[in-house]
Design a protein around this motif. Structure first.
Motif, PDB file in Angstrom:
ATOM      1  N   SER A  13       0.816  -1.221   0.000  1.00 35.53           N
ATOM      2  CA  SER A  13       0.000   0.000   0.000  1.00 35.53           C
ATOM      3  C   SER A  13       0.851   1.273   0.000  1.00 35.53           C
ATOM      4  O   SER A  13       0.431   2.307  -0.510  1.00 35.53           O
ATOM      5  CB  SER A  13      -0.950  -0.006   1.197  1.00 35.53           C
ATOM      6  OG  SER A  13      -0.194  -0.004   2.383  1.00 35.53           O
ATOM      7  N   TRP A  14       2.056   1.194   0.538  1.00 37.34           N
ATOM      8  CA  TRP A  14       2.926   2.379   0.552  1.00 37.34           C
ATOM      9  C   TRP A  14       3.243   2.864  -0.861  1.00 37.34           C
ATOM     10  O   TRP A  14       3.526   4.029  -1.097  1.00 37.34           O
ATOM     11  CB  TRP A  14       4.233   2.089   1.305  1.00 37.34           C
ATOM     12  CG  TRP A  14       5.092   1.056   0.628  1.00 37.34           C
ATOM     13  CD1 TRP A  14       5.018  -0.295   0.777  1.00 37.34           C
ATOM     14  CD2 TRP A  14       6.128   1.307  -0.328  1.00 37.34           C
ATOM     15  NE1 TRP A  14       5.944  -0.917  -0.015  1.00 37.34           N
ATOM     16  CE2 TRP A  14       6.639   0.050  -0.710  1.00 37.34           C
ATOM     17  CE3 TRP A  14       6.677   2.462  -0.894  1.00 37.34           C
ATOM     18  CZ2 TRP A  14       7.670  -0.092  -1.641  1.00 37.34           C
ATOM     19  CZ3 TRP A  14       7.709   2.328  -1.810  1.00 37.34           C
ATOM     20  CH2 TRP A  14       8.193   1.070  -2.185  1.00 37.34           C
ATOM     21  N   GLU A  15       3.157   1.918  -1.842  1.00 32.42           N
ATOM     22  CA  GLU A  15       3.499   2.286  -3.222  1.00 32.42           C
ATOM     23  C   GLU A  15       2.500   3.290  -3.808  1.00 32.42           C
ATOM     24  O   GLU A  15       2.826   4.036  -4.726  1.00 32.42           O
ATOM     25  CB  GLU A  15       3.542   1.032  -4.106  1.00 32.42           C
ATOM     26  CG  GLU A  15       4.721   0.121  -3.795  1.00 32.42           C
ATOM     27  CD  GLU A  15       4.736  -1.120  -4.677  1.00 32.42           C
ATOM     28  OE1 GLU A  15       3.883  -1.232  -5.589  1.00 32.42           O
ATOM     29  OE2 GLU A  15       5.592  -1.980  -4.444  1.00 32.42           O
ATOM     30  N   VAL A  16       1.275   3.268  -3.277  1.00 35.40           N
ATOM     31  CA  VAL A  16       0.261   4.186  -3.812  1.00 35.40           C
ATOM     32  C   VAL A  16       0.754   5.633  -3.685  1.00 35.40           C
ATOM     33  O   VAL A  16       0.726   6.420  -4.627  1.00 35.40           O
ATOM     34  CB  VAL A  16      -1.076   4.006  -3.053  1.00 35.40           C
ATOM     35  CG1 VAL A  16      -2.095   5.048  -3.499  1.00 35.40           C
ATOM     36  CG2 VAL A  16      -1.605   2.603  -3.261  1.00 35.40           C
ATOM     37  N   GLU A  17       1.221   5.948  -2.507  1.00 34.14           N
ATOM     38  CA  GLU A  17       1.735   7.299  -2.278  1.00 34.14           C
ATOM     39  C   GLU A  17       3.058   7.509  -2.992  1.00 34.14           C
ATOM     40  O   GLU A  17       3.344   8.605  -3.482  1.00 34.14           O
ATOM     41  CB  GLU A  17       1.912   7.514  -0.766  1.00 34.14           C
ATOM     42  CG  GLU A  17       1.241   8.766  -0.285  1.00 34.14           C
ATOM     43  CD  GLU A  17       1.422   8.976   1.205  1.00 34.14           C
ATOM     44  OE1 GLU A  17       1.454   7.974   1.950  1.00 34.14           O
ATOM     45  OE2 GLU A  17       1.534  10.142   1.606  1.00 34.14           O
ATOM     46  N   ALA A  40      -7.800  -4.224  -4.763  1.00 30.43           N
ATOM     47  CA  ALA A  40      -8.918  -3.321  -4.450  1.00 30.43           C
ATOM     48  C   ALA A  40      -8.561  -2.367  -3.314  1.00 30.43           C
ATOM     49  O   ALA A  40      -8.935  -1.192  -3.319  1.00 30.43           O
ATOM     50  CB  ALA A  40     -10.155  -4.127  -4.082  1.00 30.43           C
ATOM     51  N   GLU A  41      -7.818  -2.894  -2.350  1.00 27.13           N
ATOM     52  CA  GLU A  41      -7.483  -2.062  -1.203  1.00 27.13           C
ATOM     53  C   GLU A  41      -6.616  -0.869  -1.618  1.00 27.13           C
ATOM     54  O   GLU A  41      -6.860   0.270  -1.211  1.00 27.13           O
ATOM     55  CB  GLU A  41      -6.753  -2.911  -0.161  1.00 27.13           C
ATOM     56  CG  GLU A  41      -6.575  -2.158   1.144  1.00 27.13           C
ATOM     57  CD  GLU A  41      -5.730  -2.928   2.136  1.00 27.13           C
ATOM     58  OE1 GLU A  41      -5.506  -4.144   1.945  1.00 27.13           O
ATOM     59  OE2 GLU A  41      -5.269  -2.291   3.094  1.00 27.13           O
ATOM     60  N   CYS A  42      -5.603  -1.150  -2.446  1.00 25.46           N
ATOM     61  CA  CYS A  42      -4.730  -0.057  -2.891  1.00 25.46           C
ATOM     62  C   CYS A  42      -5.488   0.911  -3.796  1.00 25.46           C
ATOM     63  O   CYS A  42      -5.219   2.109  -3.798  1.00 25.46           O
ATOM     64  CB  CYS A  42      -3.498  -0.617  -3.614  1.00 25.46           C
ATOM     65  SG  CYS A  42      -2.341  -1.401  -2.460  1.00 25.46           S
ATOM     66  N   ARG A  43      -6.424   0.347  -4.579  1.00 28.26           N
ATOM     67  CA  ARG A  43      -7.235   1.220  -5.439  1.00 28.26           C
ATOM     68  C   ARG A  43      -8.065   2.172  -4.593  1.00 28.26           C
ATOM     69  O   ARG A  43      -8.191   3.347  -4.894  1.00 28.26           O
ATOM     70  CB  ARG A  43      -8.141   0.373  -6.333  1.00 28.26           C
ATOM     71  CG  ARG A  43      -7.823   0.544  -7.810  1.00 28.26           C
ATOM     72  CD  ARG A  43      -8.827  -0.039  -8.763  1.00 28.26           C
ATOM     73  NE  ARG A  43      -9.744  -1.053  -8.279  1.00 28.26           N
ATOM     74  CZ  ARG A  43      -9.498  -2.377  -8.308  1.00 28.26           C
ATOM     75  NH1 ARG A  43      -8.342  -2.831  -8.775  1.00 28.26           N
ATOM     76  NH2 ARG A  43     -10.404  -3.225  -7.873  1.00 28.26           N
TER      77      ARG A  43
END
Ligand SMILES: [Zn+2]
Lengths: 330, 188
Positions: A13-17, A40-43
């Motif tokens: 999830s850190w990759e999203v930012e 879905a969570e990262c989206r």
């Protein structure tokens, strides 16, 4: 509550930012974007960030009015001019201009009482009138003197800038500043007087009020927060210097002496004569400008040119003079 | 009302126009400062309002352009656009002011917070985000406004604020985290 949204379970999830902030190398970035398509969570996290950005952009900022923006522009250019000329073009007039500004800010800083006029001993036999305490601060080359007469503390100001603070009681003598072209009577106050070229250029009042009596003009009372200045058609280098620090340059042609606010920190909010005058001038200027443009757009070139000339005549230092100059070239 | 029909000069990119103007300012031509003001002041005022508060915006922008008048000669096109250079000056001035006013500002914000929690409307996300923004530290608020509102990249922001890019990333991360926490905490 959505605590689970704040503690994501996906290890990536850190990759999203990271993608959002350009923290990843190109190859890793494409991998992260691919992951976004699968997780879905990262989206959702990415969508949350988008939404956050959107909301931030929608935070209301009430726009500054045209007049406020203009007034700020005037303040900036006047001050930049004062600073620039002080730095690189020292001439007599310029130096004088800067020292006036310096004097002005010294006052603002509260460094008053450079000179103190002591009560005169000749008062002793006139108990019904006592001397007022007069603190005076003279700018650099100011020519002035002071005399105590029977009922009057008299200050002669021949040239330059004098700032005065007068503390008086009912029984105090009158305090009068004599200037080449008249006199200014204090009525218990903090004020300044600028004289140049043998004439009074400006009188500003911080507290109390003064009465100005100049030759050939009706007496005028200037009250706290206001300033009188000589109409702008005269030679007024020192006044301009004060204008640059004390108030916006009132460029509209004003045939009469004007009372103008000296609100130094935020002229924008003072509902003073000066800001009203200035606003009115700005609106007149806008109308004159738009009138010329409208004529031009309607193909009425001759009328547009005439309107442009009228604009330049009325507002020689107008904000739109360059655009208006182009109208004349049509 | 704009007057594109009157633009008789050859078309230059906004960046080129700004660069030329900064060169003129560096040579003491204050009309060029006025031109820069006309092109950027409104955007900078909005930015300063968000980053520092409306009451400070005018003072900050005045200080910005006075500074530009002094340091225009130090602008070289290599360190970003003139626009981002102006934003950088504004941002740093806000930070300088806030450093000296920090204690006072914190006290004011604390006062604001006391009443913020009494507010329970469900459809007031924008108000919430506004409050959340005001509750951020100056450093975090500056970075998130530059990134999310003004659209600058982290590289550009690092240049503007003259801090390492890692610091920008960290501040941005924490700003988002704080804002989401505030937002989610008050809206559900
Ligand atoms: Zn994931």
């Amino acid at each position: 509550m959505s605590d689970d949204a704040k503690e994501p379970s996906c290890a990536r999830s850190w990759e999203v930012e990271a993608v959002r902030d350009g923290r990843l190398l190109a190859a890793n970035e494409s991998a992260a974007v691919r992951h976004l398509g699968e997780c879905a969570e990262c989206r959702k996290l990415s969508g949350d960030f988008d939404r956050l950005g959107l909301l931030l952009r929608e935070v209301e900022v009430s726009p500054d009015s045209d007049v406020a923006v203009r007034r700020l522009r005037q303040r900036i250019l006047a001050q930049a001019d004062a600073e620039l000329t002080g730095r690189s073009r020292p001439s007599h007039a310029r130096t004088r201009k800067i020292s006036l500004i310096a004097a002005f800010f010294m006052i603002l800083a509260g460094s008053f009482a450079a000179f103190r006029l002591l009560p005169s001993p000749t008062l002793a036999h006139r108990p019904q009138t006592t001397a007022a305490t007069v603190d005076a601060l003279a700018e650099g080359n100011t020519h002035w003197s002071r005399q105590t007469e029977t009922d009057v503390e008299r200050i002669d100001l021949d040239d330059g800038t004098l700032r005065l603070r007068v503390q008086r009681t009912q029984s105090s003598k009158r305090v009068i500043v004599r200037v080449p072209d008249g006199e200014i009577e204090d009525v218990g106050t903090v004020f300044y007087v600028v004289v140049a070229h043998g004439a009074t250029q400006a009188v500003g009042v911080d507290e109390g009020e003064v009465v100005i009596r100049l030759k050939g003009a009706n007496p005028l009372v200037v009250t706290a927060g206001h300033r009188w200045q000589r109409p702008s058609d005269s030679v007024t280098v020192p006044v301009e210097s004060l204008k640059s620090s004390a108030m916006p340059l009132g460029k509209g042609a004003d045939p009469e002496p004007t009372l103008a606010s000296r609100s130094t920190t935020n002229p924008g909010t003072s509902d003073s004569v000066s800001s009203r005058t200035e606003r009115a001038n700005a609106e007149r200027e806008d109308r004159a400008y738009l009138h010329a443009i409208r004529l031009l757009r309607e193909g009425k070139h001759t009328e547009a040119k005439a309107a442009a000339k009228e604009y330049l005549r009325s507002f020689p230092d107008g904000f739109r003079r360059e655009e208006i100059g182009q109208v004349l070239q049509y | 009302m704009t007057v594109p029909a009157l633009r008789l000069v050859p078309k230059l990119t906004p960046q080129a126009v700004d660069t030329v103007a900064l060169g003129r300012v560096a040579n003491g031509d204050l009309s060029a400062l006025g031109e820069l003001y006309d092109r950027h002041a409104r955007a900078l005022l909005r930015f300063a309002s968000r980053a520092a508060g409306q009451h400070e915006a005018e003072d900050v922008i005045q200080a910005t352009f006075l500074k530009v008048a002094k340091v225009a000669s130090t602008y070289d096109g290599r360190s970003g656009t003139a626009r981002s250079w102006l934003y950088g000056i504004t941002a740093r001035l806000i930070q300088e002011r806030h450093r000296s006013l920090a204690r006072f500002a914190r006290a004011v914000l604390r006062l604001g917070e006391a009443s913020a929690h009494a507010f329970t409307a469900t459809d007031a996300h924008r108000l919430d985000i506004d409050r959340g923004l005001r509750r951020l530290s100056d450093a975090k608020r500056m970075v998130i406004v530059l990134a999310e509102v003004e659209g600058y990249t982290c590289d550009e922001i690092a240049l503007m604020l003259k801090v390492p890019i890692g610091t920008i990333w960290t501040r941005l991360h924490h700003a988002r985290k704080d804002l989401r926490a505030f937002y989610e905490g008050t809206s559900s």
